[in-house]
Design a protein around this motif. Structure first.
Motif, short mmCIF file in Angstrom:
data_model
loop_
_atom_site.label_atom_id
_atom_site.label_comp_id
_atom_site.label_asym_id
_atom_site.label_seq_id
_atom_site.Cartn_x
_atom_site.Cartn_y
_atom_site.Cartn_z
N ALA A 111 -3.65 4.23 6.17
CA ALA A 111 -3.24 3.59 7.44
C ALA A 111 -1.97 2.36 7.67
N PRO B 117 -6.03 7.12 1.71
CA PRO B 117 -6.61 5.63 2.11
C PRO B 117 -5.21 4.69 3.09
N ASP B 118 -5.20 3.56 2.07
CA ASP B 118 -4.48 2.41 2.83
C ASP B 118 -3.20 2.97 3.26
N ARG C 149 -0.36 5.07 9.77
CA ARG C 149 -1.21 5.42 11.26
C ARG C 149 -0.48 3.80 12.50
N ARG C 150 -0.10 3.08 11.21
CA ARG C 150 0.06 1.70 12.89
C ARG C 150 1.87 2.36 12.62
N ARG D 129 0.80 -1.54 -0.32
CA ARG D 129 -0.02 -0.19 -0.21
C ARG D 129 0.65 1.33 -0.23
N ARG E 139 -5.84 13.49 5.37
CA ARG E 139 -6.25 12.40 3.60
C ARG E 139 -5.97 13.65 2.70
#
Length: 322
Positions: free
Chosen positions: A194, A190-191, A197-198, A132, A213
């Motif tokens: 994600a 958005p991918d 975020r991790r 991603r 975003r």
């Protein structure tokens, strides 16, 4: 010798033979098995296979040996800090099979090792990565290690904007390098956010790194920053067709930037003056699009940076230049 000759004659004439007593009682010699390969030998085997297969490198490692070593250490769960101590170790047969399976997958799918490992290192930090996001590999790491000296004073850096954050590696590394700063990290995907975020959670900077975003400056309104950094898409349509297969595993949106590779960089330049503090500085990576950018903006005083650890295509502009 006479006994051996008699046995040979007997076999030729189909006479019954008698095995000498010392041969009958001698224990059967165990079949010689090849010694299990050492860690160093596995790395050498992988590097040789990668070179013969004509793989392309450049996703965190720039040669076959380093990529093979990364896979071996990952599969065997070895500590890179103890590399000198483990090269002579001989992994168990099952572990060796798993290493060789990773080699085969790297060759068959032409997938960068970082995606097989699910991680890559940047500016001394480890980041989770998958398909991603692009694999972290920017020369920005060297700038961050130096805290962007001598172009900006560390004490002046309170607000940072990272455009096209992807995995979040540049934003997070900046937050670590400037512990008193707040970082806005923007991406249209958005991918990708994600994954970022991790990584933000992994490095414990949730309170200082804000993931947003949107496109370029869209999500930040009228905010101004002391430091704006960007590693945006900068590959032209024609160059995309010429990239090795390894790059096809990365998101097209993170690489492709129109006919000349400058679609996103133009928007970054257009809004930079409105989003930099008077002492602010802009750093952008454009890779091999540097010449085209220079020709497109002949009046801008780009400062093209050089890197001790390799890489290039990164320019710096001060707010006053814009």
């Amino acid at each position: 010798r006479d006994g051996l000759r008699c046995m040979q004659i007997a076999r030729k004439r189909n006479y019954p033979t008698i095995t000498p007593p010392d041969v009958a009682t001698r224990p059967a010699r165990a079949a010689q098995r090849p010694a299990a390969p050492t860690v160093a030998e596995l790395i050498a085997q992988g590097a040789g296979q990668f070179e013969r297969a004509g793989l392309a490198f450049g996703h965190g490692m720039d040669n076959a040996r380093d990529e093979a070593a990364a896979l071996v250490f990952h599969v065997l769960d070895l500590d890179h800090a103890r590399a000198g101590e483990v090269y002579d170790d001989r992994p168990a047969a099952d572990a060796t099979r798993r290493v060789r399976a990773a080699f085969r997958e790297r060759i068959a799918r032409r997938v960068p090792a970082a995606y097989l490992m699910g991680r890559m290192w940047f500016a001394g930090l480890e980041f989770e990565v998958d398909e991603r996001v692009i694999v972290p590999r920017s020369p920005f790491a060297e700038l961050i290690d130096a805290r962007f000296a001598p172009w900006i004073e560390s004490a002046q850096v309170r607000r940072i904007l990272d455009i096209g954050t992807g995995s979040g590696c540049i934003a997070i590394a900046c937050a670590v390098a400037f512990p008193g700063s707040e970082v806005d990290a923007v991406d249209v995907s958005p991918d990708a956010l994600a994954v970022a975020r991790r990584n933000v959670a992994r490095h414990g900077v949730r309170d200082r790194v804000r993931l947003l975003r949107g496109d370029v400056y869209g999500p930040v309104g009228t905010a101004r920053y002391d430091l704006v950094v960007a590693n945006p898409p900068y590959v032209s349509d024609r160059e995309m067709q010429e990239l090795p297969k390894e790059y096809r595993h990365e998101p097209d949106i993170a690489l492709r930037a129109g006919t000349d590779g400058l679609d996103v960089v133009r928007r970054i330049l257009a809004g930079a003056a409105a989003h930099l503090e008077p002492h602010g500085v802009l750093f952008v990576e454009v890779g091999d699009s540097d010449r085209r950018l220079q020709e497109a903006f002949p009046r801008l005083p780009f400062l093209w940076l050089e890197f001790a650890r390799g890489g290039g295509g990164v320019f710096m502009l001060k707010a006053s230049d814009l």
